[in-house]
Design an enzyme around this catalytic site. Structure first.
Site, PDB file in Angstrom:
ATOM      1  N   GLN A 108      -6.580  -2.269   3.200  1.00  0.00           N
ATOM      2  CA  GLN A 108      -5.922  -1.973   4.472  1.00  0.00           C
ATOM      3  C   GLN A 108      -6.705  -0.919   5.249  1.00  0.00           C
ATOM      4  O   GLN A 108      -7.060   0.131   4.700  1.00  0.00           O
ATOM      5  CB  GLN A 108      -4.504  -1.454   4.230  1.00  0.00           C
ATOM      6  CG  GLN A 108      -3.719  -1.355   5.525  1.00  0.00           C
ATOM      7  CD  GLN A 108      -2.385  -0.644   5.358  1.00  0.00           C
ATOM      8  OE1 GLN A 108      -2.343   0.512   4.961  1.00  0.00           O
ATOM      9  NE2 GLN A 108      -1.306  -1.321   5.697  1.00  0.00           N
ATOM     10  N   PRO A 128       0.852  -1.188   0.000  1.00  0.00           N
ATOM     11  CA  PRO A 128       0.000   0.000   0.000  1.00  0.00           C
ATOM     12  C   PRO A 128       0.891   1.241   0.000  1.00  0.00           C
ATOM     13  O   PRO A 128       1.827   1.324   0.792  1.00  0.00           O
ATOM     14  CB  PRO A 128      -0.768  -0.120   1.328  1.00  0.00           C
ATOM     15  CG  PRO A 128       0.002  -1.064   2.177  1.00  0.00           C
ATOM     16  CD  PRO A 128       0.907  -1.870   1.297  1.00  0.00           C
ATOM     17  N   ALA A 166       0.024   5.229  -0.096  1.00  0.00           N
ATOM     18  CA  ALA A 166      -1.044   6.231  -0.169  1.00  0.00           C
ATOM     19  C   ALA A 166      -0.757   7.244  -1.269  1.00  0.00           C
ATOM     20  O   ALA A 166       0.336   7.789  -1.354  1.00  0.00           O
ATOM     21  CB  ALA A 166      -1.183   6.926   1.179  1.00  0.00           C
ATOM     22  N   CYS A 217       1.963   3.074  10.109  1.00  0.00           N
ATOM     23  CA  CYS A 217       1.958   4.441   9.592  1.00  0.00           C
ATOM     24  C   CYS A 217       2.515   5.413  10.645  1.00  0.00           C
ATOM     25  O   CYS A 217       2.031   5.451  11.772  1.00  0.00           O
ATOM     26  CB  CYS A 217       0.538   4.848   9.192  1.00  0.00           C
ATOM     27  SG  CYS A 217       0.500   6.527   8.538  1.00  0.00           S
ATOM     28  N   LYS A 272       0.361  -5.258   9.061  1.00  0.00           N
ATOM     29  CA  LYS A 272       1.643  -4.706   8.546  1.00  0.00           C
ATOM     30  C   LYS A 272       2.239  -3.819   9.634  1.00  0.00           C
ATOM     31  O   LYS A 272       1.604  -2.855  10.070  1.00  0.00           O
ATOM     32  CB  LYS A 272       1.388  -3.930   7.258  1.00  0.00           C
ATOM     33  CG  LYS A 272       2.645  -3.325   6.626  1.00  0.00           C
ATOM     34  CD  LYS A 272       2.358  -2.900   5.178  1.00  0.00           C
ATOM     35  CE  LYS A 272       3.543  -2.237   4.507  1.00  0.00           C
ATOM     36  NZ  LYS A 272       3.734  -0.835   4.897  1.00  0.00           N
ATOM     37  N   ASN A 302       9.874  -6.260   4.113  1.00  0.00           N
ATOM     38  CA  ASN A 302       9.636  -5.034   3.328  1.00  0.00           C
ATOM     39  C   ASN A 302      10.653  -3.956   3.705  1.00  0.00           C
ATOM     40  O   ASN A 302      11.007  -3.808   4.862  1.00  0.00           O
ATOM     41  CB  ASN A 302       8.190  -4.549   3.609  1.00  0.00           C
ATOM     42  CG  ASN A 302       7.929  -3.127   3.129  1.00  0.00           C
ATOM     43  OD1 ASN A 302       7.618  -2.259   3.940  1.00  0.00           O
ATOM     44  ND2 ASN A 302       8.055  -2.875   1.857  1.00  0.00           N
ATOM     45  N   GLY A 303      11.086  -3.252   2.682  1.00  0.00           N
ATOM     46  CA  GLY A 303      11.960  -2.100   2.887  1.00  0.00           C
ATOM     47  C   GLY A 303      13.167  -2.123   1.971  1.00  0.00           C
ATOM     48  O   GLY A 303      13.927  -3.099   1.952  1.00  0.00           O
ATOM     49  N   ASP A 304      13.306  -1.048   1.173  1.00  0.00           N
ATOM     50  CA  ASP A 304      14.497  -0.821   0.352  1.00  0.00           C
ATOM     51  C   ASP A 304      14.722  -1.859  -0.740  1.00  0.00           C
ATOM     52  O   ASP A 304      15.860  -2.055  -1.170  1.00  0.00           O
ATOM     53  CB  ASP A 304      15.770  -0.758   1.220  1.00  0.00           C
ATOM     54  CG  ASP A 304      15.776   0.470   2.122  1.00  0.00           C
ATOM     55  OD1 ASP A 304      14.822   1.260   2.059  1.00  0.00           O
ATOM     56  OD2 ASP A 304      16.749   0.624   2.886  1.00  0.00           O
ATOM     57  N   ARG A 342       8.142   1.818  -2.855  1.00  0.00           N
ATOM     58  CA  ARG A 342       8.600   2.979  -3.621  1.00  0.00           C
ATOM     59  C   ARG A 342       9.227   2.631  -4.965  1.00  0.00           C
ATOM     60  O   ARG A 342       8.964   3.311  -5.966  1.00  0.00           O
ATOM     61  CB  ARG A 342       9.604   3.781  -2.780  1.00  0.00           C
ATOM     62  CG  ARG A 342       8.953   4.500  -1.621  1.00  0.00           C
ATOM     63  CD  ARG A 342       9.982   5.014  -0.649  1.00  0.00           C
ATOM     64  NE  ARG A 342      10.662   3.921   0.041  1.00  0.00           N
ATOM     65  CZ  ARG A 342      11.722   4.064   0.825  1.00  0.00           C
ATOM     66  NH1 ARG A 342      12.234   5.262   1.001  1.00  0.00           N
ATOM     67  NH2 ARG A 342      12.266   3.028   1.420  1.00  0.00           N
TER      68      ARG A 342
HETATM   69  C1  LIG Z   1       4.196   8.043   0.059  1.00  0.00           C
HETATM   70  C2  LIG Z   1       4.081   6.769   0.849  1.00  0.00           C
HETATM   71  C3  LIG Z   1       2.824   6.320   1.235  1.00  0.00           C
HETATM   72  C4  LIG Z   1       2.680   5.136   1.985  1.00  0.00           C
HETATM   73  N1  LIG Z   1       1.429   4.703   2.331  1.00  0.00           N
HETATM   74  C5  LIG Z   1       1.295   3.551   3.052  1.00  0.00           C
HETATM   75  C6  LIG Z   1       0.000   3.055   3.403  1.00  0.00           C
HETATM   76  O1  LIG Z   1      -1.045   3.601   3.013  1.00  0.00           O
HETATM   77  N2  LIG Z   1      -0.048   1.935   4.173  1.00  0.00           N
HETATM   78  C7  LIG Z   1       1.082   1.267   4.580  1.00  0.00           C
HETATM   79  O2  LIG Z   1       0.991   0.261   5.269  1.00  0.00           O
HETATM   80  N3  LIG Z   1       2.302   1.700   4.238  1.00  0.00           N
HETATM   81  C8  LIG Z   1       2.429   2.812   3.472  1.00  0.00           C
HETATM   82  N4  LIG Z   1       3.676   3.237   3.101  1.00  0.00           N
HETATM   83  C9  LIG Z   1       4.852   2.410   3.457  1.00  0.00           C
HETATM   84  C10 LIG Z   1       5.171   1.391   2.346  1.00  0.00           C
HETATM   85  O3  LIG Z   1       4.122   0.487   2.155  1.00  0.00           O
HETATM   86  C11 LIG Z   1       6.440   0.601   2.687  1.00  0.00           C
HETATM   87  O4  LIG Z   1       6.256  -0.051   3.908  1.00  0.00           O
HETATM   88  C12 LIG Z   1       7.672   1.494   2.810  1.00  0.00           C
HETATM   89  O5  LIG Z   1       7.701   2.477   1.793  1.00  0.00           O
HETATM   90  C13 LIG Z   1       8.968   0.668   2.740  1.00  0.00           C
HETATM   91  O6  LIG Z   1       9.019  -0.070   1.552  1.00  0.00           O
HETATM   92  P1  LIG Z   1       9.905   0.401   0.276  1.00  0.00           P
HETATM   93  O7  LIG Z   1      11.296   0.588   0.757  1.00  0.00           O
HETATM   94  O8  LIG Z   1       9.736  -0.717  -0.721  1.00  0.00           O
HETATM   95  O9  LIG Z   1       9.333   1.707  -0.187  1.00  0.00           O
HETATM   96  C14 LIG Z   1       3.842   4.403   2.359  1.00  0.00           C
HETATM   97  C15 LIG Z   1       5.093   4.840   1.928  1.00  0.00           C
HETATM   98  C16 LIG Z   1       5.235   6.012   1.191  1.00  0.00           C
HETATM   99  C17 LIG Z   1       6.602   6.458   0.737  1.00  0.00           C
END
Ligand SMILES: Cc1cc2nc3c(=O)[nH]c(=O)nc-3n(C[C@H](O)[C@H](O)[C@H](O)COP(=O)(O)O)c2cc1C
Length: 364
Positions: free
Chosen positions: A72, A17, A19, A102, A143, A209-211, A234
């Site tokens: 979610q 997810p 947002a 969040c 999550k 999850n992450g990076d 991202r």
């Molecule tokens: C702009 C933005 C909005 C996000 N919105 C949500 C969300 O609605 N729900 C959620 O659980 N995580 C949200 N996240 C977190 C991501 O789902 C993810 O956990 C986090 O970016 C790390 O993963 P990545 O390194 O692949 O980006 C958001 C992240 C960003 C940057």
């Protein structure tokens, strides 16, 4: 194959997810690239779900091609959350995910999102209520982040209790809420949560999850943490084919044919088409103007295209800008502009993180 309760998933890769980004038009593009795994809606406010205001209707919009889909919810008020979960399941949710990560003030000031990591008893009670309400129809998942801050890394203990309460999948973003998106993801921290989940119930998957910026990152996370799958946020916003390529890489140990420049711009075109089908033209035009910046890291040199798309006003302008750019590129339009191996080498050499992208996408 990954099992989440009654749900069988063909791939252990998930679309996170995000947002403001992972809406139906984007999910359809990701699925159009061949991704068959679980995707999620943005976090949804239960009040909005029950009132069905216009924005929530858009955020919850789905269709047959958009399955399997997790919806979610965030909040800590059990009656409201249960009613919203029931509504979501009636309207296409294949799983209900509870947001426990969040870090945004608007969410945490009500002790929802990542603040739930600080009130484990109440959080487990909420999970139990949701499972009692919709758990016989769909799996309920959660999550989390590693903790609210580094003082108390509550995720391993909380994840264990959630699994014992009947939560069917845990996703763990390897940072604390206090860190937001700073620094690098903590792989040993993810491994501790994975261990905890598996000790509580080996049949419950734990998703890291992450990076994850390339398919190689995904495999490295699996190898380093023992997680059952990965979730990507991202890095796929400008490369919707990343999910599919990652799923293929995990399954076959090699990459599929990578998309050419023309095919990558085909994804952007598709996204624009889906946006126009679901939103008013002005919204679609604005969204695609933002998207071109996010896609451009995967397009090679494309300054003229970026400028033209940012300056465009109508769908016809957009099509003309893309056609012009591809014509000017000649044979290069049908070659791969930047490979995953090239991106991986840059990330490994320069340690470039997704921080900048987090800032960019948050501004959108
Ligand atoms: C702009 C933005 C909005 C996000 N919105 C949500 C969300 O609605 N729900 C959620 O659980 N995580 C949200 N996240 C977190 C991501 O789902 C993810 O956990 C986090 O970016 C790390 O993963 P990545 O390194 O692949 O980006 C958001 C992240 C960003 C940057």
């Amino acid at each position: 194959m990954l099992r989440i309760g009654s749900l069988s998933l063909p791939t252990p890769v998930m679309l996170a997810p995000v947002a403001g980004h992972c809406d139906l038009p984007f999910r359809l593009v990701v699925r159009g690239c061949g991704f068959m795994g679980l995707a999620f809606t943005d976090l949804l406010c239960p009040h909005g779900v029950l009132k069905q205001n216009r924005q929530t209707q858009y955020l919850m919009a789905t269709c047959e091609a958009d399955r399997p889909l997790g919806m979610q919810l965030y909040g800590r008020e059990p009656d409201l959350m249960c009613e919203a979960a029931r509504w979501a399941v009636d309207h296409g949710a294949d799983t209900i995910d509870i947001n426990m990560g969040c870090p945004v003030d608007k969410v945490t000031k009500t002790f929802a999102g990542s603040k739930m990591l600080c009130i484990p008893d109440e959080t487990v009670r909420l999970a139990e209520r949701l499972i009692a309400t919709v758990g016989d129809r769909v799996p309920v998942t959660a999550k989390l982040r590693l903790g609210y801050d580094s003082e108390e890394l509550t995720a391993p203990a909380l994840a264990r209790r959630l699994v014992e309460a009947g939560i069917r999948c845990i996703t763990i973003h390897g940072r604390t809420a206090a860190l937001r998106f700073k620094g690098s993801v903590d792989l040993p921290g993810i491994a501790r949560v994975v261990e905890s989940v598996h000790e509580a119930d080996p049949s419950v998957p734990c998703i890291g999850n992450g990076d994850i910026r390339t398919p190689f990152d995904a495999q490295r996370m699996i190898d380093a943490t023992g997680c059952d799958g990965v979730m990507i946020a991202r890095a796929c916003l400008g490369a919707p084919w990343l999910l599919c390529d990652t799923a293929y890489y995990i399954q076959h140990g090699q990459l599929p044919d990578e998309l050419t420049l023309r095919q990558r711009l085909g994804c952007l075109r598709q996204q624009f088409r889906h946006l126009l089908a679901h939103r008013e033209t002005r919204f679609a035009v604005n969204r695609i103007r933002q998207k071109i910046g996010i896609y451009s890291a995967h397009l090679g040199p494309c300054k003229s295209l970026r400028e033209d798309v940012i300056a465009m006003n109508t769908p016809a302008d957009f099509d003309a800008a893309v056609d012009r750019f591809l014509d000017n590129m000649g044979d290069a339009a049908d070659r791969v502009p930047v490979t995953w191996a090239q991106r991986d080498a840059i990330f490994c050499r320069e340690g470039r993180s997704l921080d900048a992208l987090a800032t960019a996408v948050t501004r959108c």
